[in-house]
Design an enzyme around this catalytic site. Structure first.
Site, PDB file in Angstrom:
ATOM      1  N   ASP A   1      65.290  10.469  44.221  1.00  0.00           N
ATOM      2  CA  ASP A   1      65.191   9.060  44.602  1.00  0.00           C
ATOM      3  C   ASP A   1      63.724   8.620  44.489  1.00  0.00           C
ATOM      4  OD1 ASP A   1      66.930   6.926  46.487  1.00  0.00           O
ATOM      5  OD2 ASP A   1      64.763   6.822  46.790  1.00  0.00           O
TER       6      ASP A   1
ATOM      7  N   HIS B   1      66.653   9.385  54.306  1.00  0.00           N
ATOM      8  CA  HIS B   1      65.617   8.997  55.277  1.00  0.00           C
ATOM      9  C   HIS B   1      66.004   9.342  56.715  1.00  0.00           C
ATOM     10  CE1 HIS B   1      63.243   6.990  52.282  1.00  0.00           C
ATOM     11  NE2 HIS B   1      64.193   6.136  51.971  1.00  0.00           N
TER      12      HIS B   1
ATOM     13  N   ASP C   1      66.846   4.427  41.938  1.00  0.00           N
ATOM     14  CA  ASP C   1      65.864   3.346  42.097  1.00  0.00           C
ATOM     15  C   ASP C   1      64.548   3.636  41.369  1.00  0.00           C
ATOM     16  OD1 ASP C   1      65.541   5.332  44.009  1.00  0.00           O
ATOM     17  OD2 ASP C   1      65.669   3.987  45.731  1.00  0.00           O
TER      18      ASP C   1
ATOM     19  N   HIS D   1      62.054   6.994  46.539  1.00  0.00           N
ATOM     20  CA  HIS D   1      61.376   7.104  47.838  1.00  0.00           C
ATOM     21  C   HIS D   1      61.399   8.546  48.344  1.00  0.00           C
ATOM     22  CE1 HIS D   1      63.042   2.939  47.597  1.00  0.00           C
ATOM     23  NE2 HIS D   1      61.836   2.629  48.054  1.00  0.00           N
TER      24      HIS D   1
HETATM   25  C1  OKS Z   1      61.949  -3.000  53.660  1.00  0.00           C
HETATM   26  C2  OKS Z   1      62.270  -2.132  52.483  1.00  0.00           C
HETATM   27  C3  OKS Z   1      62.559  -0.749  52.905  1.00  0.00           C
HETATM   28  C4  OKS Z   1      62.763   0.137  51.719  1.00  0.00           C
HETATM   29  C5  OKS Z   1      63.848   1.116  51.987  1.00  0.00           C
HETATM   30  C6  OKS Z   1      64.051   2.069  50.853  1.00  0.00           C
HETATM   31  C7  OKS Z   1      65.425   2.611  50.874  1.00  0.00           C
HETATM   32  C8  OKS Z   1      65.648   3.588  49.785  1.00  0.00           C
HETATM   33  N1  OKS Z   1      63.073  -3.560  54.274  1.00  0.00           N
HETATM   34  N2  OKS Z   1      65.425   4.871  50.030  1.00  0.00           N
HETATM   35  O1  OKS Z   1      65.645   5.808  49.132  1.00  0.00           O
HETATM   36  O2  OKS Z   1      66.050   3.303  48.690  1.00  0.00           O
HETATM   37 ZN    ZN Z   2      65.159   4.971  47.429  1.00  0.00          ZN
END
Ligand code: OKS
Ligand code: ZN
Length: 344
Positions: free
Chosen positions: A197, A161, A286, A199
């Site tokens: 991933d 990210h 995830d 996300h």
């Molecule tokens: C709110 C949740 C944010 C989600 C973050 C995701 C992180 C992740 N605090 N990215 O691949 O796993």
């Molecule tokens: Zn993720």
């Protein structure tokens, strides 16, 4: 396969993140890397080695110098303003029409200037932990350059990210992008980054958006429903020299292996067509059904199949750890991808 991992990851141990309207304990915690390492040792995947230090230059190939300077002093600046008892979290961001021309002087302003969420605390050890993770990815890239078929950078904190000049989603330095750029600089003409991933890897997409020499393919939950919400849509295909070198494959909540495997086949076909010399695999687990913050339904055994599909590309492959928060099962799920890859 060789595993690169630093104990310095545990210097990133944030207390809390803002989630569903509440400050809750950080999901992205040291136990994640510990359980992955333990499982990798239990199955005898390969030697676990320390990263070698690569310094700031390879980070500057991907990240803005002002952003890196901010990250290095953010904790000290926060302590000077608020004391050392609380982690640094941002509270204000620019909305459309507000000026982003000046970097604020205040640390609170700069936290908002360089971030996009309130889930990513900066702590006393953030910079050292993040640089140790980037060094792990860079050391993995070195191994591919030396002729290894594969390597696993057990990075923490994660990276996908983090963009050219922003952090968020538990990420500060984009380990996968830094490694991909290092492979380019080391002589690979074309590099593919495949992000599995749950996300969207918005940071990686942003970094390579106008690049035709680095293909970015991401399979993730539809951003209409899911973090990071503002990018990762199927119609984002890159710009300029990078037009067509960005592929987002979005899937709905509830996706199981059957549907996931079809997206993975589309991703693989695009990577083959691109003619990459090396592959960087952003490995988040995830997508697992038991993940506490995600909504796909992969089973532990599906990760073996995922590894085998990745191996089918026949490319030198650097695996870089990203997300995955079902800590008890994370070791098995991550190791399954890697052993599934090795068994092909
Ligand atoms: C709110 C949740 C944010 C989600 C973050 C995701 C992180 C992740 N605090 N990215 O691949 O796993
Ligand atoms: Zn993720």
């Amino acid at each position: 396969m060789i595993v690169i991992h630093s104990e310095e990851h545990r210097l990133q141990a944030g207390r809390s993140e803002l989630n569903d309207g509440q400050l809750v304990p950080c999901y992205e915690k040291p136990a994640r890397a510990d359980i992955v390492r333990a499982r990798i040792e239990a199955v005898g995947l390969g030697p676990v080695v320390e990263p070698t230090r690569h310094g700031i230059a390879p980070l500057e190939r991907v990240h803005d110098a002002g952003y890196l300077g901010f990250l290095q002093t953010a904790w000290d600046d926060w302590v000077a303003e608020h004391g050392a008892d609380i982690d640094a979290l941002p509270l204000n961001w620019v909305a459309p029409g507000m000026s982003r021309r000046r970097v604020p002087r205040s640390i609170d302003g700069r936290l908002g200037f360089y971030s996009f969420d309130a889930g990513t605390p900066i702590t006393a050890g953030t910079w050292r932990a993040a640089t140790s993770a980037a060094d792990s990815a860079l050391t993995g890239a070195d191994r591919l350059r030396a002729g290894d078929r594969s390597a696993f950078a057990l990075c923490r904190p994660p990276g996908h990210h983090a963009g050219h000049a922003f952090y968020g989603g538990y990420c500060f330095l984009n380990n996968a992008a830094i490694a991909a750029q290092s492979l380019r600089d080391g002589g690979a003409a074309r590099v593919a980054v495949l992000d599995v991933d749950y996300h969207h890897g918005n940071g990686t997409q942003e970094i390579f958006w106008e690049r035709g020499d680095v293909l970015f393919v991401s399979i993730h939950a539809d951003p209409a429903d899911e973090f990071p919400y503002f990018c990762g849509h199927a119609d984002e295909t890159g710009a300029g020299a990078g037009e067509g070198a960005n592929l987002n494959l979005t899937l709905p909540w509830g996706t199981d292996w059957n549907a996931y495997a079809q997206a993975l086949a589309v991703a693989a076909a695009r990577i083959r067509e691109f003619g990459a010399d090396a592959l960087v695999l952003s490995l988040g687990a995830d997508t697992y059904g038991g993940d506490p913050i995600s909504r796909f339904r992969l089973l532990s055994e599906d990760f073996l199949r995922m590894g085998a599909a990745i191996a089918g590309l026949g490319l030198p492959t650097l695996f870089v750890m990203e997300g995955g928060y079902a800590v008890d099962d994370l070791g098995v799920n991550v190791a399954n991808v890697l052993t599934g890859f090795e068994q092909v």
